[in-house]
Design a protein around this motif. Sequence first.
Motif, PDB file in Angstrom:
ATOM      1  N   ALA A 189       0.828  -1.205   0.000  1.00  0.00           N
ATOM      2  CA  ALA A 189       0.000   0.000   0.000  1.00  0.00           C
ATOM      3  C   ALA A 189       0.858   1.248   0.000  1.00  0.00           C
ATOM      4  CB  ALA A 189      -0.921  -0.018   1.219  1.00  0.00           C
ATOM      5  N   ASP A 190       1.913   1.280   0.804  1.00  0.00           N
ATOM      6  CA  ASP A 190       2.766   2.466   0.864  1.00  0.00           C
ATOM      7  C   ASP A 190       3.501   2.708  -0.458  1.00  0.00           C
ATOM      8  OD1 ASP A 190       2.131   3.288   3.399  1.00  0.00           O
ATOM      9  OD2 ASP A 190       3.706   2.124   4.377  1.00  0.00           O
ATOM     10  N   ARG A 191       3.784   1.633  -1.199  1.00  0.00           N
ATOM     11  CA  ARG A 191       4.538   1.785  -2.437  1.00  0.00           C
ATOM     12  C   ARG A 191       3.643   2.037  -3.648  1.00  0.00           C
ATOM     13  NH1 ARG A 191       7.086  -3.036  -0.823  1.00  0.00           N
ATOM     14  NH2 ARG A 191       6.075  -4.069  -2.604  1.00  0.00           N
ATOM     15  N   GLN A 192       2.470   1.411  -3.680  1.00  0.00           N
ATOM     16  CA  GLN A 192       1.701   1.378  -4.922  1.00  0.00           C
ATOM     17  C   GLN A 192       0.331   2.047  -4.858  1.00  0.00           C
ATOM     18  OE1 GLN A 192       1.550  -2.600  -6.550  1.00  0.00           O
ATOM     19  NE2 GLN A 192       3.650  -3.072  -5.952  1.00  0.00           N
ATOM     20  N   PHE A 193      -0.254   2.202  -3.664  1.00  0.00           N
ATOM     21  CA  PHE A 193      -1.615   2.726  -3.593  1.00  0.00           C
ATOM     22  C   PHE A 193      -1.633   4.238  -3.786  1.00  0.00           C
ATOM     23  CE2 PHE A 193      -4.058  -0.694  -0.983  1.00  0.00           C
ATOM     24  CZ  PHE A 193      -3.598  -1.690  -1.843  1.00  0.00           C
ATOM     25  N   GLU A 194      -2.754   4.681  -4.340  1.00  0.00           N
ATOM     26  CA  GLU A 194      -2.974   6.114  -4.420  1.00  0.00           C
ATOM     27  C   GLU A 194      -3.226   6.659  -3.015  1.00  0.00           C
ATOM     28  OE1 GLU A 194      -2.737   7.928  -7.044  1.00  0.00           O
ATOM     29  OE2 GLU A 194      -2.508   6.313  -8.523  1.00  0.00           O
ATOM     30  N   ALA A 195      -3.131   7.989  -2.918  1.00  0.00           N
ATOM     31  CA  ALA A 195      -3.276   8.611  -1.599  1.00  0.00           C
ATOM     32  C   ALA A 195      -4.611   8.267  -0.956  1.00  0.00           C
ATOM     33  CB  ALA A 195      -3.111  10.122  -1.710  1.00  0.00           C
ATOM     34  N   TRP A 196      -5.703   8.379  -1.746  1.00  0.00           N
ATOM     35  CA  TRP A 196      -7.029   8.106  -1.170  1.00  0.00           C
ATOM     36  C   TRP A 196      -7.186   6.643  -0.806  1.00  0.00           C
ATOM     37  CZ3 TRP A 196     -10.677   4.695  -2.886  1.00  0.00           C
ATOM     38  CH2 TRP A 196     -10.523   4.164  -4.180  1.00  0.00           C
ATOM     39  N   GLU A 197      -6.488   5.723  -1.538  1.00  0.00           N
ATOM     40  CA  GLU A 197      -6.544   4.288  -1.228  1.00  0.00           C
ATOM     41  C   GLU A 197      -5.823   3.994   0.089  1.00  0.00           C
ATOM     42  OE1 GLU A 197      -6.656   2.401  -5.737  1.00  0.00           O
ATOM     43  OE2 GLU A 197      -4.718   2.984  -4.859  1.00  0.00           O
ATOM     44  N   ARG A 198      -4.667   4.647   0.280  1.00  0.00           N
ATOM     45  CA  ARG A 198      -3.932   4.464   1.540  1.00  0.00           C
ATOM     46  C   ARG A 198      -4.743   4.985   2.711  1.00  0.00           C
ATOM     47  NH1 ARG A 198       0.373   6.439  -1.643  1.00  0.00           N
ATOM     48  NH2 ARG A 198       0.381   8.413  -0.477  1.00  0.00           N
ATOM     49  N   SER A 199      -5.391   6.150   2.486  1.00  0.00           N
ATOM     50  CA  SER A 199      -6.209   6.730   3.546  1.00  0.00           C
ATOM     51  C   SER A 199      -7.385   5.822   3.886  1.00  0.00           C
ATOM     52  CB  SER A 199      -6.718   8.109   3.110  1.00  0.00           C
ATOM     53  OG  SER A 199      -7.557   8.671   4.107  1.00  0.00           O
ATOM     54  N   HIS A 200      -8.024   5.260   2.869  1.00  0.00           N
ATOM     55  CA  HIS A 200      -9.164   4.363   3.083  1.00  0.00           C
ATOM     56  C   HIS A 200      -8.727   3.119   3.863  1.00  0.00           C
ATOM     57  CE1 HIS A 200     -13.073   2.680   2.465  1.00  0.00           C
ATOM     58  NE2 HIS A 200     -12.603   1.657   1.752  1.00  0.00           N
ATOM     59  N   LEU A 201      -7.577   2.542   3.478  1.00  0.00           N
ATOM     60  CA  LEU A 201      -7.068   1.357   4.168  1.00  0.00           C
ATOM     61  C   LEU A 201      -6.717   1.677   5.617  1.00  0.00           C
ATOM     62  CD1 LEU A 201      -6.101  -1.587   4.091  1.00  0.00           C
ATOM     63  CD2 LEU A 201      -3.871  -0.751   3.293  1.00  0.00           C
ATOM     64  N   ALA A 202      -6.053   2.813   5.841  1.00  0.00           N
ATOM     65  CA  ALA A 202      -5.676   3.214   7.199  1.00  0.00           C
ATOM     66  C   ALA A 202      -6.900   3.397   8.067  1.00  0.00           C
ATOM     67  CB  ALA A 202      -4.841   4.486   7.169  1.00  0.00           C
ATOM     68  N   SER A 203      -7.952   4.021   7.499  1.00  0.00           N
ATOM     69  CA  SER A 203      -9.185   4.246   8.248  1.00  0.00           C
ATOM     70  C   SER A 203      -9.839   2.921   8.622  1.00  0.00           C
ATOM     71  CB  SER A 203     -10.148   5.099   7.415  1.00  0.00           C
ATOM     72  OG  SER A 203     -11.376   5.273   8.117  1.00  0.00           O
ATOM     73  N   ALA A 204      -9.853   1.979   7.678  1.00  0.00           N
ATOM     74  CA  ALA A 204     -10.458   0.672   7.945  1.00  0.00           C
ATOM     75  C   ALA A 204      -9.707  -0.061   9.055  1.00  0.00           C
ATOM     76  CB  ALA A 204     -10.477  -0.163   6.666  1.00  0.00           C
ATOM     77  N   ILE A 205      -8.376   0.011   9.013  1.00  0.00           N
ATOM     78  CA  ILE A 205      -7.563  -0.633  10.045  1.00  0.00           C
ATOM     79  C   ILE A 205      -7.828   0.003  11.399  1.00  0.00           C
ATOM     80  CG2 ILE A 205      -5.201  -0.980  10.872  1.00  0.00           C
ATOM     81  CD1 ILE A 205      -4.355  -1.235   7.932  1.00  0.00           C
ATOM     82  N   GLU A 206      -7.880   1.344  11.434  1.00  0.00           N
ATOM     83  CA  GLU A 206      -8.126   2.042  12.693  1.00  0.00           C
ATOM     84  C   GLU A 206      -9.473   1.670  13.286  1.00  0.00           C
ATOM     85  OE1 GLU A 206      -7.741   6.536  14.490  1.00  0.00           O
ATOM     86  OE2 GLU A 206      -8.536   6.295  12.469  1.00  0.00           O
ATOM     87  N   GLN A 207     -10.505   1.614  12.447  1.00  0.00           N
ATOM     88  CA  GLN A 207     -11.838   1.274  12.933  1.00  0.00           C
ATOM     89  C   GLN A 207     -11.880  -0.152  13.486  1.00  0.00           C
ATOM     90  OE1 GLN A 207     -14.423   3.285  13.355  1.00  0.00           O
ATOM     91  NE2 GLN A 207     -13.172   4.990  12.603  1.00  0.00           N
ATOM     92  N   THR A 208     -11.172  -1.068  12.822  1.00  0.00           N
ATOM     93  CA  THR A 208     -11.126  -2.456  13.300  1.00  0.00           C
ATOM     94  C   THR A 208     -10.425  -2.546  14.650  1.00  0.00           C
ATOM     95  OG1 THR A 208     -11.096  -3.298  11.034  1.00  0.00           O
ATOM     96  CG2 THR A 208     -10.343  -4.787  12.760  1.00  0.00           C
ATOM     97  N   VAL A 209      -9.293  -1.837  14.779  1.00  0.00           N
ATOM     98  CA  VAL A 209      -8.554  -1.835  16.050  1.00  0.00           C
ATOM     99  C   VAL A 209      -9.417  -1.257  17.164  1.00  0.00           C
ATOM    100  CG1 VAL A 209      -6.593  -0.832  17.272  1.00  0.00           C
ATOM    101  CG2 VAL A 209      -6.275  -1.766  14.971  1.00  0.00           C
ATOM    102  N   ILE A 210     -10.128  -0.162  16.868  1.00  0.00           N
ATOM    103  CA  ILE A 210     -10.984   0.469  17.877  1.00  0.00           C
ATOM    104  C   ILE A 210     -12.092  -0.486  18.314  1.00  0.00           C
ATOM    105  CG2 ILE A 210     -12.700   2.284  18.249  1.00  0.00           C
ATOM    106  CD1 ILE A 210     -10.948   4.090  16.477  1.00  0.00           C
ATOM    107  N   GLN A 211     -12.736  -1.130  17.354  1.00  0.00           N
ATOM    108  CA  GLN A 211     -13.849  -2.026  17.689  1.00  0.00           C
ATOM    109  C   GLN A 211     -13.385  -3.203  18.532  1.00  0.00           C
ATOM    110  OE1 GLN A 211     -16.105  -3.407  14.313  1.00  0.00           O
ATOM    111  NE2 GLN A 211     -17.095  -5.035  15.481  1.00  0.00           N
ATOM    112  N   VAL A 212     -12.310  -3.865  18.098  1.00  0.00           N
ATOM    113  CA  VAL A 212     -11.805  -5.021  18.845  1.00  0.00           C
ATOM    114  C   VAL A 212     -11.252  -4.580  20.198  1.00  0.00           C
ATOM    115  CG1 VAL A 212     -10.096  -6.874  18.868  1.00  0.00           C
ATOM    116  CG2 VAL A 212     -11.310  -6.328  16.754  1.00  0.00           C
TER     117      VAL A 212
END
Length: 243
Positions: A189-212
Amino acid sequence: MSQVFFTADTHFSHSGIIDMSARPFKSVGQMNSALVCAWNSVVGPRDTVWHLGDFAYGPVDEAHGIFKRLNGQKHLLRGNHDKSSIETWAWASVSDMKEIKLDGHRIFLCHYPLAEWPGYFRDSLHLFGHVHGNREVAGLACDVGVDVWGYRPVTLDEIKLRLKRAEKPEPVTVNDRIRGHARQMLEIADRQFEAWERSHLASAIEQTVIQVGNDILAQRTDQLGYVHVDALQPAMDPAGPRM
């Protein structure tokens, strides 16, 4: 050169201990003889032995005769089966608890296993008896009873070796668990994803960590039943979403 030994729970002349601790003896007489032989096979006349309680359980005169046959200068840490009359024997000392220093180590002695002891957080050793190998104590603690040491007294070096072998590996951290495909995906993701894709992935990871994380924290209660850790909150990005 003299040595220092530790032992406990010999239970000389105690017939019941043979069955209770599954000792490989057919009679009290055989047990007494074997214990004396095992003791004197390692302890010399000039050595020191710290006996951590329950020396004998039977006729006092018989036990005193056995006591006089045992090599070494003997110290007693009282056990629950030690009669007050045995304190008059030629012990070098008699006490309930004792702290000694040996070979640069701080050692706390007691018949009973303790949850904590003086120096617990400073690498102090705790030696005990009473449990006949049926209970473990967290930390640098060791049962020196004869039932777990071949029916003989043991040295500090032997105890340290057993503690080292019993050391458990360090617990796996959360960071250790983030590997394999998950870590590889983040690198991609850091090498190949677009900025909005990295942001979307980071947000999804953060939400999962918060929920668990909140699921876990909700179960961590104190003795009164109240949650004592604040729930996780999502971090606010001052730049707003970058979709």
